[in-house]
Scaffold this active site. Structure first.
Site, PDB file in Angstrom:
ATOM      1  N   GLY A  13       0.861  -1.079  -0.140  1.00 37.15           N
ATOM      2  CA  GLY A  13       0.045  -0.137   0.453  1.00 37.15           C
ATOM      3  C   GLY A  13       0.993   1.159  -0.512  1.00 37.15           C
ATOM      4  O   GLY A  13       1.364   1.828   1.167  1.00 37.15           O
ATOM      5  N   VAL A  16      -0.208   7.741   0.901  1.00 41.41           N
ATOM      6  CA  VAL A  16       1.124   9.106   1.430  1.00 41.41           C
ATOM      7  C   VAL A  16       1.282   8.466   2.513  1.00 41.41           C
ATOM      8  O   VAL A  16       2.831   7.955   2.828  1.00 41.41           O
ATOM      9  CB  VAL A  16       0.017  10.700   1.385  1.00 41.41           C
ATOM     10  N   MET A  17       0.791   7.990   3.344  1.00 42.32           N
ATOM     11  CA  MET A  17       1.029   6.808   5.299  1.00 42.32           C
ATOM     12  C   MET A  17       2.224   5.001   5.022  1.00 42.32           C
ATOM     13  O   MET A  17       2.720   5.822   5.403  1.00 42.32           O
ATOM     14  CB  MET A  17      -0.463   6.271   5.742  1.00 42.32           C
ATOM     15  N   ARG A  37      -0.518  -2.873  -4.977  1.00 43.07           N
ATOM     16  CA  ARG A  37      -1.215  -3.440  -6.184  1.00 43.07           C
ATOM     17  C   ARG A  37      -1.839  -3.036  -7.319  1.00 43.07           C
ATOM     18  O   ARG A  37      -1.169  -3.656  -8.394  1.00 43.07           O
ATOM     19  CB  ARG A  37      -3.022  -4.027  -5.297  1.00 43.07           C
ATOM     20  N   THR A  38      -1.814  -1.620  -7.141  1.00 47.42           N
ATOM     21  CA  THR A  38      -0.819  -0.843  -8.768  1.00 47.42           C
ATOM     22  C   THR A  38       0.010  -0.983  -8.695  1.00 47.42           C
ATOM     23  O   THR A  38       0.789  -0.356  -8.108  1.00 47.42           O
ATOM     24  CB  THR A  38      -2.215   0.600  -8.914  1.00 47.42           C
ATOM     25  N   ALA A  80      -9.056   0.626   5.237  1.00 46.04           N
ATOM     26  CA  ALA A  80      -9.614  -0.799   6.217  1.00 46.04           C
ATOM     27  C   ALA A  80     -11.236  -0.816   5.555  1.00 46.04           C
ATOM     28  O   ALA A  80     -11.517  -0.197   4.440  1.00 46.04           O
ATOM     29  CB  ALA A  80      -9.761   0.089   7.485  1.00 46.04           C
ATOM     30  N   SER A 132      -0.952   7.591  14.640  1.00 46.55           N
ATOM     31  CA  SER A 132      -1.693   8.231  14.681  1.00 46.55           C
ATOM     32  C   SER A 132       0.032   8.867  14.729  1.00 46.55           C
ATOM     33  O   SER A 132       1.035   9.146  14.809  1.00 46.55           O
ATOM     34  CB  SER A 132      -1.765   8.493  15.953  1.00 46.55           C
ATOM     35  N   LYS A 187      -6.234   2.873  19.859  1.00 49.50           N
ATOM     36  CA  LYS A 187      -6.108   4.467  18.452  1.00 49.50           C
ATOM     37  C   LYS A 187      -7.594   4.099  18.136  1.00 49.50           C
ATOM     38  O   LYS A 187      -7.892   5.866  17.799  1.00 49.50           O
ATOM     39  CB  LYS A 187      -5.635   3.671  17.155  1.00 49.50           C
ATOM     40  N   HIS A 190      -8.370   7.589  20.846  1.00 52.12           N
ATOM     41  CA  HIS A 190      -7.416   8.618  20.870  1.00 52.12           C
ATOM     42  C   HIS A 190      -8.065   9.386  19.509  1.00 52.12           C
ATOM     43  O   HIS A 190      -8.431  10.259  19.620  1.00 52.12           O
ATOM     44  CB  HIS A 190      -6.274   8.237  19.464  1.00 52.12           C
ATOM     45  N   ASN A 191      -9.029   8.734  18.587  1.00 50.08           N
ATOM     46  CA  ASN A 191      -9.715   9.397  17.705  1.00 50.08           C
ATOM     47  C   ASN A 191     -10.612  10.274  17.648  1.00 50.08           C
ATOM     48  O   ASN A 191     -10.913  11.773  17.279  1.00 50.08           O
ATOM     49  CB  ASN A 191      -9.646   8.351  16.094  1.00 50.08           C
ATOM     50  N   GLU A 194      -9.717  12.980  19.773  1.00 51.90           N
ATOM     51  CA  GLU A 194      -9.075  14.073  19.267  1.00 51.90           C
ATOM     52  C   GLU A 194     -10.270  14.867  18.168  1.00 51.90           C
ATOM     53  O   GLU A 194     -10.526  16.034  18.337  1.00 51.90           O
ATOM     54  CB  GLU A 194      -8.329  13.122  17.811  1.00 51.90           C
ATOM     55  N   TYR A 195     -11.726  14.015  17.844  1.00 52.99           N
ATOM     56  CA  TYR A 195     -12.415  15.027  18.034  1.00 52.99           C
ATOM     57  C   TYR A 195     -13.229  15.632  18.957  1.00 52.99           C
ATOM     58  O   TYR A 195     -13.675  16.727  18.477  1.00 52.99           O
ATOM     59  CB  TYR A 195     -13.960  13.678  17.694  1.00 52.99           C
ATOM     60  N   HIS A 454     -41.358  -0.967  35.226  1.00 49.46           N
ATOM     61  CA  HIS A 454     -40.402  -1.618  35.216  1.00 49.46           C
ATOM     62  C   HIS A 454     -39.388  -1.764  36.528  1.00 49.46           C
ATOM     63  O   HIS A 454     -38.923  -1.807  36.571  1.00 49.46           O
ATOM     64  CB  HIS A 454     -39.466  -0.050  34.238  1.00 49.46           C
TER      65      HIS A 454
HETATM   66  C1  6PG Z   1      -4.377  10.632  13.323  1.00 46.56           C
HETATM   67  C2  6PG Z   1      -5.251  10.502  12.478  1.00 46.56           C
HETATM   68  C3  6PG Z   1      -5.928  10.248  11.519  1.00 46.56           C
HETATM   69  C4  6PG Z   1      -6.886  10.543  10.483  1.00 46.56           C
HETATM   70  C5  6PG Z   1      -8.622  10.429  11.089  1.00 46.56           C
HETATM   71  C6  6PG Z   1      -9.719  11.646  10.920  1.00 46.56           C
HETATM   72  O1  6PG Z   1      -4.323   9.562  14.503  1.00 46.56           O
HETATM   73  O2  6PG Z   1      -3.577  10.116  12.793  1.00 46.56           O
HETATM   74  O3  6PG Z   1      -6.748  10.879  13.347  1.00 46.56           O
HETATM   75  O4  6PG Z   1      -6.502   8.266  11.665  1.00 46.56           O
HETATM   76  O5  6PG Z   1      -6.950  12.425  10.364  1.00 46.56           O
HETATM   77  O6  6PG Z   1      -8.953   9.473  10.323  1.00 46.56           O
HETATM   78  O7  6PG Z   1     -10.614  11.409  11.140  1.00 46.56           O
HETATM   79  P1  6PG Z   1     -12.084  12.091  10.506  1.00 46.56           P
HETATM   80  O8  6PG Z   1     -11.429  11.820   9.064  1.00 46.56           O
HETATM   81  O9  6PG Z   1     -13.000  10.810  10.913  1.00 46.56           O
HETATM   82  O10 6PG Z   1     -11.401  13.079  11.231  1.00 46.56           O
END
Ligand code: 6PG
Length: 485
Positions: A13, A16-17, A37-38, A80, A132, A187, A190-191, A194-195, A454
Site C-alpha cells: 500500500g 501517503v502513509m 496492487r497497482t 480499512a 497516529s 486508536k 484516540h480518534n 481527537e474529535y 419497569h
Molecule cells: C491520526 C488521525 C488519522 C486521521 C483520522 C481523521 O491519528 O493520525 O486521527 O487517523 O486523520 O482518520 O479522521 P476523520 O476523517 O474522521 O476526522
C-alpha cells in the site's frame, strides 16, 4: 537469496502513509520492500521519494515474499475494511506458520479479532496497530499502538519502537497494548478524543470571534495558550491555521465551507460507548456537531427565520478571553476523563489489560492529540494504576476547581449570545452530574414504573431489590422484568 540480504519487512500500500512509513523505516536502517496492487505506483515510488534509499520494490506478491527474511513481516497500509481482507486472501497461501501480518490502518477492532481467528489455524500471527500522526508523523515519528498476537511483538518491536516518536521522558511512543483488537480500540478512542479536542477548540474560536478578535489576534491567543496547560499539537496548528493567508492575501480559514467530514472512527467510539453504557458526552457532541454542520442549506434557511442573537457584551473582554481558555482546558479534562472511562469499561468487557499510564505516555508524542496535558494523565495513572476516575485525582481536582468559575462564565456568555457550544456545555453538564449525589433520575424511574411497570430500587432498601407501585390503582401488581440493556 541469502537471508541476510533479504528485506526486514514488506509494506503493501503506497498511499501517503505507506510511503512515509517505508522512508521512516529506511532511515532507521531497516531494509523495506514496497508493494502496491497497482504496480506502476511501486516504480513511481522507487523513482521518486524512495530514490537513493535502500528500499526495494516488488511487482508481485511472490516476488515480495521471496525477498523477505523469516519470519516474514508484512505490513498492510491499505484502506480499512474489505481491502484488508482482500489483501489477506492474496497473502495467506504464500505465508508460513510464524509469519506475521500487520494491519496499520484505522480498523474496527472487531475486524482485527475476526482476522486473528481466521489466521490462527494457519499459524500466521496477526497484529492490528493504530498509527497516529498523519503523513508528517508517519515520516518523522508517529505514535504506534499495536495489539493482537503477543508472540509477534518480539519480532516487530525493534522496527516499531525505532520509527516511533519519542514522548515524555524520551520513551518511544509505541508499546505493546495487548491481545486481540485492543490496539485498534485504543486508536479508535484516540480518534474520538481527537474529535472532542477539535470541537472544543472550534467552539473557543467561535467565542473569540464573537468578541471581535481578528484572525491574527486569535492566532496570537492560541499561541499564548500553547505556552500554558493547553500546550498541544492541535492548539499549535490552530494558531498556524488562523494566521495562514492565501496567495491573494486572504485568510484560508475564512474561505473553507463550514461542513465537517468524518471517516468513521469518532462514530465507532460513540457506538462502542453506547454498547458499554459510558457517557462520553463530549466526543458524542463533537460527532453530532459535525453532523449538524453538514446541514448547511437548512441552517442558512433557519438563520433567516430565527435571526441572529445579539452578542452579550461582556463587562471585561480581556477577562472573558482568558476565561474561554480556562473553559477549554476544563472541558478537555472532562473529555479525556470520559475517554478513559470508556477504555476502562472496554478493558473490563473484553478482558484486556490496558496500561493506562503507558497509553497516555504513548500519546504524549507523535500522535494528533499529543500534549503536555497527557503527561499529567500519565502521572495520575502511574501514581495510582487503579484510579477509579481522572476527576478523582488530586491534580485534576485542583485543575477543575481552579477553572470552574471561568468555565461557567464562558458557557453562560455563549448561551446568552446564541453561540452553539455543545462541547463546552456538555462537558460542564457532565461535571455537574458527576459531582451531584442525587440526580433527578428518581423521577425517570418513577415514570418508567408508572407507564410500564419497569420497577425501581429504593433509597431505604438494599440495592438490587426492585419495587413496583400501582400508581393509578388500575395497573395491578404484575411487573415487567428488571434489567439494563
Ligand atoms: C491520526 C488521525 C488519522 C486521521 C483520522 C481523521 O491519528 O493520525 O486521527 O487517523 O486523520 O482518520 O479522521 P476523520 O476523517 O474522521 O476526522
Amino acid at each position: 537469496m541469502d537471508d541476510s540480504k533479504k528485506a526486514d519487512i514488506a509494506v503493501i500500500g503506497l498511499a501517503v502513509m505507506g510511503q512515509n512509513l517505508i522512508l521512516n523505516m529506511n532511515d532507521h536502517g531497516f531494509k523495506v520492500i514496497a508493494f502496491n496492487r497497482t504496480t506502476a505506483k511501486v516504480d513511481e515510488f522507487l523513482e521518486g521519494p524512495a530514490k537513493g534509499t535502500d528500499v526495494i520494490g516488488a511487482h508481485t506478491i511472490e516476488e515480495m515474499i521471496s525477498q523477505l527474511k523469516s519470519p516474514r513481516r508484512v505490513m498492510l497500509m491499505v484502506k480499512a475494511g474489505q481491502p484488508v481482507d482482500e489483501t489477506i486472501d492474496k497473502l495467506i497461501d504464500h505465508l508460513e506458520p510464524g509469519d506475521i501480518i500487520i494491519d496499520g490502518g484505522n480498523t474496527l477492532f472487531t475486524d482485527t479479532e475476526r482476522r486473528i481467528a481466521r489466521l490462527k489455524p494457519a499459524g500466521i500471527l496477526y497484529i492490528g496497530t493504530g498509527i497516529s500522526g498523519g503523513e508528517e508523523g508517519a515520516r518523522n515519528g508517529p505514535a504506534i499502538m499495536p495489539g493482537g498476537d503477543e508472540k509477534a511483538w518480539a519480532a516487530v518491536s525493534e522496527i516499531f519502537q525505532s520509527i516511533a516518536a519519542r514522548g515524555i521522558n524520551d520513551q518511544p511512543c509505541c508499546d505493546w497494548i495487548g491481545s486481540g483488537g485492543v490496539g485498534n480500540y485504543v486508536k479508535t478512542v484516540h480518534n474520538g478524543i481527537e474529535y472532542g479536542d477539535m470541537q472544543l477548540i472550534s467552539e473557543a474560536y467561535a467565542l473569540l470571534k464573537s468578541l471581535g478578535l481578528t484572525n491574527a489576534e486569535m492566532s496570537q491567543k492560541f499561541n499564548d495558550w500553547n505556552n500554558g496547560p493547553l500546550d498541544s499539537y492541535l492548539i499549535q496548528i490552530t494558531a498556524e491555521i488562523l494566521g495562514y493567508k492565501d496567495k491573494d492575501g486572504e485568510y484560508v480559514v475564512d474561505k473553507i465551507l463550514d461542513s465537517a467530514g468524518q471517516k468513521g472512527t469518532g462514530k465507532w467510539t460513540v457506538i462502542s460507548a453506547s454498547d458499554l453504557a459510558q457517557p462520553i458526552s463530549v466526543i458524542a457532541e463533537a460527532l453530532f456537531a459535525r453532523f449538524t454542520s453538514s446541514f448547511t442549506e437548512e441552517r442558512q434557511e433557519a438563520q433567516k427565520i430565527y435571526g441572529t442573537r445579539q452578542i452579550a457584551s461582556p463587562s471585561d473582554k480581556e477577562f472573558l478571553i482568558d476565561n474561554i481558555g480556562k473553559a477549554l482546558y476544563a472541558s478537555k479534562i472532562i473529555s479525556y476523563t470520559q475517554g478513559y472511562m470508556l477504555l476502562k469499561a472496554a478493558a473490563q468487557e473484553y478482558n484486556w489489560q490496558i496500561n493506562y499510564a503507558r497509553v497516555a505516555g504513548i500519546w504524549t508524542g507523535g500522535c494528533i492529540i499529543r500534549s503536555r496535558f497527557l503527561g499529567d494523565i500519565q502521572h495520575a495513572y502511574a501514581k495510582n494504576p487503579d484510579l477509579e476516575n481522572l476527576l478523582l485525582d488530586d491534580f485534576f481536582v485542583n485543575a477543575v476547581k481552579e477553572n470552574e468559575q471561568a468555565w461557567r462564565s464562558s458557557v453562560s456568555y455563549a448561551v446568552n449570545s446564541g453561540i452553539a457550544v455543545p462541547g463546552l456545555s456538555s462537558a460542564l453538564s457532565f461535571f455537574d452530574s458527576y459531582r451531584t449525589d442525587r440526580l433527578p433520575a428518581n423521577l425517570i424511574q418513577a415514570q418508567r414504573d408508572y407507564f410500564g411497570a419497569h420497577t425501581y430500587e429504593r433509597i431505604d432498601k438494599p440495592r438490587s431489590q426492585y419495587f413496583h407501585t400501582n400508581w393509578t390503582g388500575e395497573g395491578g401488581i404484575t411487573t415487567s422484568s428488571s434489567y439494563n440493556a
